[in-house]
Design an enzyme around this catalytic site. Structure first.
Site, short mmCIF file in Angstrom:
data_model
loop_
_atom_site.label_atom_id
_atom_site.label_comp_id
_atom_site.label_asym_id
_atom_site.label_seq_id
_atom_site.Cartn_x
_atom_site.Cartn_y
_atom_site.Cartn_z
N GLY A 112 16.25 47.66 15.42
CA GLY A 112 15.28 48.60 14.87
C GLY A 112 13.86 48.07 14.76
N ARG A 597 19.97 10.62 -7.46
CA ARG A 597 18.60 10.40 -7.97
C ARG A 597 18.73 10.03 -9.44
NH1 ARG A 597 17.51 15.15 -4.38
NH2 ARG A 597 15.64 14.75 -3.16
N ARG A 653 20.16 5.55 -5.93
CA ARG A 653 18.77 5.15 -5.73
C ARG A 653 18.17 4.70 -7.06
NH1 ARG A 653 14.64 9.68 -3.90
NH2 ARG A 653 14.76 10.24 -6.09
N GLY A 801 14.36 9.53 3.90
CA GLY A 801 13.91 10.46 2.86
C GLY A 801 12.86 11.35 3.50
N ASN A 803 11.82 14.24 2.89
CA ASN A 803 10.85 15.02 2.08
C ASN A 803 9.55 14.22 2.02
OD1 ASN A 803 13.01 16.71 1.56
ND2 ASN A 803 13.49 15.73 -0.39
N CYS A 877 18.70 11.96 3.67
CA CYS A 877 18.99 12.57 2.38
C CYS A 877 17.89 13.51 1.92
CB CYS A 877 19.27 11.50 1.33
SG CYS A 877 17.86 10.44 1.02
#
Ligand code: PEP
Ligand code: MG
Length: 921
Positions: A112, A597, A653, A801, A803, A877
């Site tokens: 559509g 963490r 960590r 890591g 991020n 991670c």
């Protein structure tokens, strides 16, 4: 047969049809619809002949300032002549006119989102060529409306309102009940309306109509809704759409004619039942647009939906059986559930489309497993049939059964269950309102009479969609399923008044902003807000409130997961910070913890006070006491995690975040904290001023903390080793992997590793026991990647890591990226060409791994690191560890594992298996 001319060598047009040679069956060239029609014709199915204008033609057109590429016009003409020949009809002739449909068809289905024009070739003269005048004028008025809307942007409403007047005048309910005279008159009125809005006469020349229609379909690729759809579904902009020009067949010829859409299996639940809808005496658009509530295709569906309308199986049993055998053939041929369109023209069946059908996550799993059991597909095909992200639907909450029972008085009606899951929110009666609610951070349900493609932004913004008309193959339903959104359609017992912005059931009425809940699995609608409870899979796996034997969904999910595990080479771990997270992760199949963490363990209020004391107290003895208290808490948590992960590795960590995250913001809170630390507000203010950083993300965080406060790393290492010994003494096998964050310089790791190793020696000496452990680092900084060979001398493992690595590679703050990255992805006007949208980024790199930049650093780090230490264990991670495309890249790099949040573990397991099947590392 390719049509080429002397002016250009490039083939832009490919004919297809029962008596014509099959074009190259490439969806990237012919689009999905074009390929489907050509392929169906090639295996002998009844497909009206036609031709495909390629996606390349569309892209050339878009590149060259919206001009047809050289040669296209000639190829169109030649193809029309060929169509005339095979049909023995003439385009634009009054005696025996050939009419065509002009339909869009991208490489992947975009239901559509783009445009279609039917009955093209009609004008005041050709309409007279119809021996059946009713059909001729009915088709003509439809054509004028569609053409005006799609080519000139004149709203259909203008025509629909005018048309209603005729129905009122003749006192009829259905369009097809109108007299020929009324239809004739309607055509006249429609043409006048066109002239009033377009300020020119309606084009009578069929070739002019064709060229304008083809250009309009090309343009529809760049419409707002198609662009948004592409953005959401990661469909590249430069794919373009093909255009299918096909001989018209008429579902609106008479009462022995019909048009319909169907799925070879139920797209909501996956059940192996032919599933579809149709309308007698109607044209294609009507079924999918949801204007009339269509009839169920067979008795099964009739019973399921408690419909009183006559099914195709009842009204045209022979055609139904023919269709059923075609459906079986299509599934055998494509080895997948198909979404088909068909038309019955005076009792003769034609196939107009086949493509792999959009389905909910529930249906995807069920279809894959059942087709495998039926021997229709093999294991690899079964795995590839489920999009990993769809598994989240199987884990999403459903309405709480008890709450639903208690809310009985708020139950109002039941529609068709068209999309998975359950949703509650404020009723929004327009797409814009839904977007507005979303921007205000409010959950809403989009309520419409029928959803059409212009409602797409609202569908994206809403938690769920409810329509009072339309069937389960309506656009609303198809799009909602594609997005995995709860959706209920065709809830005819409710009356929606979009002008008054109300939804009514008998004497109950809700207004915009009032609470409403819909259950996309059952079709139920409640005029109240309902709490949700865990999905069946979660009830079996996590809560253990349901037995596997009682849940088919769970059993099929489990079979798929086990299959995935057999094919994947990537290990899948979870990012888990607490024993509870670890239990959930393990239940979902995590093979260890990839990231714990530790700062997240401090977030509970008691511990927070100790953390603050440890960092901010001005007295050494108070700091020491706080560290001792924290060590006890950490040890407790590590014991829980080690127990949960018995036998599996746990990467822990050391403390990472910037200290300011622990500092109170307001003066009030500062005073409270000062009191609890037993120091003056002035002293604490001074500490806060000292700690202030201009750019905390690049400041005093990561291993820099452990270097400034060695007692912190020692405390954490001690808590880890003591916990490991406790759990080992319980007879469990413990594998701690201690990870140092934000290392960029060799010496940083040397320092932290020395602290960890000496602490281990001390704990082992005190307890007289040893625990095997490793020390490694995160690769989060470009320097660490560039010097990975040196870093690997001291690291037994690397964990990417991504991020932070994305943040530091792009130089884009992960906390501030939302200000501009969405615009980079959405696209901005190209200063050199205002018609062109420039996409600075294809995806948000914080969501989908940037394989070109960040990925290259990972590759380099991997090669360098393994040169120093061939057995270096490497994982990821960052958030990308749970994102299917990023996982495929990790597989191709040869990482050992990916780590993601517990609920994404099933997604990662499947994505890893699909990567292993599809890519050789
Ligand atoms: C990362 O940077 O990718 C990472 C996992 O660490 P965090 O998100 O905690 O900074
Ligand atoms: Mg990080």
């Amino acid at each position: 047969m390719a049509i080429t001319t002397t002016t250009t060598k490039q083939t832009f047009v490919y004919p297809f049809g029962p008596e014509l040679p099959c074009p190259p069956l490439k969806s990237e060239l012919l689009g999905g619809k074009g390929k489907g029609c050509a392929e169906m014709a090639s295996i002998g199915l009844p497909v009206p002949p036609g031709f495909v204008i390629t996606t390349e033609a569309c892209n050339e057109y878009r590149r060259s300032n919206r001009q047809f590429p050289q040669g296209l016009q000639e190829q169109l003409k030649a193809s029309m002549l060929l169509l005339e020949k095979v049909n023995k009809r003439t385009f634009g002739s009054r005696d025996n006119p050939l009419l065509v449909s002009v339909r869009s068809g991208a490489r992947v289905s975009m239901p559509g989102m783009m445009d279609t024009i039917l009955n093209l070739g009609l004008n005041d003269s050709t309409v007279l060529g119809f021996t059946n005048a009713h059909l001729g004028f009915d088709s003509y008025r439809r054509f004028i409306m569609m053409f005006s809307d799609i080519v000139y942007g004149i709203s259909r409403k203008v025509f629909e309102q005018a048309f209603e007047v005729f129905k009122i005048k003749e006192n009829v309910k259905e369009d097809h009940e109108l007299s020929v005279e009324a239809l004739k008159e309607a055509c006249k009125v429609f043409k006048t309306l066109f002239e009033q809005h377009a300020h020119k006469p309606f084009p009578e020349d069929p070739y002019e109509q064709l060229h304008l229609a083809v250009a309009a379909v090309f343009n529809s690729w760049d419409s707002e809704r198609a662009t948004l759809y592409r953005e959401l579904n990661h469909i590249p902009d430069d794919w373009g759409t093909a255009v299918i020009v096909q001989t018209m067949v008429f579902g609106n010829r008479n009462s022995n004619s019909a048009t319909g859409v169907a799925f070879t299996r139920d797209p909501a639940t996956g059940e192996n039942h032919f599933y579809g809808e149709f309308l007698v005496n109607a044209q294609g658009e009507e079924v999918v647009a949801g204007i009339r509530t269509p009839h169920p295709i067979n008795l099964y569906q009739k019973t399921q939906t408690k419909s009183t309308l006559e099914s195709l199986e009842e009204s045209m049993p022979e055609v139904y059986n023919q269709l059923l055998s075609i459906v079986k053939r299509l599934e055998m041929h494509y080895k997948n559930m198909q979404d088909i369109e068909f038309t019955i023209d005076d009792g003769k069946l034609y196939m107009l489309q086949t493509r792999s059908g959009k389905r909910t996550g529930f249906a995807a799993v069920r279809i894959a497993i059942e087709m495998l059991e039926e021997g229709l597909i093999d294991e690899k095909q079964a795995l590839k049939q489920v999009e990993p992200g769809q598994l989240m639907q199987l884990l999403a909450p459903i309405f709480d059964a008890k709450a639903k029972k208690e809310a009985k008085e708020f139950f109002v009606a039941k529609g068709l269950n068209a999309g998975p899951g359950a949703a509650s929110g404020k009723a929004a009666f327009s797409s814009d309102k839904a977007v507005e609610f979303k921007e205000m951070g409010l959950k809403c349900i989009l309520v419409r009479e029928e959803a059409n493609p212009s409602d797409f932004p609202g569908m994206v913004a809403a938690e769920g969609i409810l329509t009072t008309r339309g069937g389960s193959t309506s656009h609303a339903a198809v799009v909602a399923r594609g997005m995995g959104k709860p959706c209920v359609v065709g809830c005819g017992a409710l009356f929606c008044n979009p002008d008054a912005r109300t939804l009514t059931y008998n004497d109950k009425v809700i207004h915009e902003g009032d609470a409403i809940s819909i259950d996309g699995m059952t079709g139920e609608v409640f005029f109240t807000s309902l709490p949700t409870s865990p999905s069946e899979v979660v009830q079996v796996l996590i809560d253990k409130t349901k037995k596997p034997a009682d849940s088919l969904i769970f059993r099929q999910f489990d079979t798929l997961m086990k299959l995935a595990d057999r094919y994947r080479s990537l290990r899948v771990r979870a990012n888990a910070d607490t024993p509870v997270d670890s239990d959930v992760a393990r239940a979902f199949g995590a093979e260890g913890v990839g990231l714990c963490r530790t700062e997240h363990m401090f977030m509970n209020p008691h511990r927070l006070n100790d953390v603050r004391c440890m960092f901010f107290s001005t007295r050494a003895e108070d700091r020491k006491a706080a560290i001792d208290r924290l060590q006890v808490h950490q040890k407790e948590d590590f014991i829980g995690i080690f127990r949960s992960m018995n036998g599996l590795p746990v990467t822990i960590r050391l403390l990472d975040p910037p200290l300011h995250e622990f500092m109170p913001n307001s003066d009030e809170e500062l005073a409270r904290v000062a009191e609890s630390l037993n120091i003056s507000v002035d002293e604490l203010s001074k500490v806060r001023a000292n700690l202030h950083e201009q750019n905390p993300m690049l400041g005093h965080r990561g291993c820099r903390l452990g270097i400034s406060y060695p007692e912190l790393s020692q405390m954490q290492a001690r808590a880890i080793f003591e916990a490991a010994i406790v759990v080992q003494n319980e007879g469990k096998s413990v594998h701690p992997e201690i990870m140092v964050p934000l290392v960029g310089i060799e010496g940083e790791l040397v320092h932290q590793k020395a602290l960890i190793d000496t602490t281990a020696e001390a704990v082992f000496a005190e307890s007289g026991q040893k625990v095997p452990y490793t020390v490694g680092t995160m690769i989060e900084l470009p320097r660490a990647a560039l010097l990975a060979d040196v870093i690997a001398k001291y690291a037994q493992f690397f964990s990417f890591g991504t991020n932070d690595l994305t943040q530091t590679t792009f130089g884009i703050s992960r906390d501030d990226s939302a200000k501009f990255v969405p615009i980079y992805v959405k696209g901005i006007e190209n200063p050199l060409n205002s018609d062109e949208v420039l996409h600075i980024l294809a995806d948000d790199p914080f969501q989908v791994l940037d394989t070109e930049g960040v990925g290259q650093l990972m590759k380099l780090a991997l090669v360098l690191g393994r040169k120093t230490r061939p057995d270096l264990k490497c994982g990821i991670c960052g958030e990308h560890g749970g994102e299917p495309r990023s996982i495929a890249f990790c597989h191709s790099l040869g990482l050992d594992y990916v780590s993601c949040s517990p609920y994404r573990v099933p997604v990662a397991r499947l994505a890893s298996a699909i990567a292993a099947i599809s890519i050789s590392p």
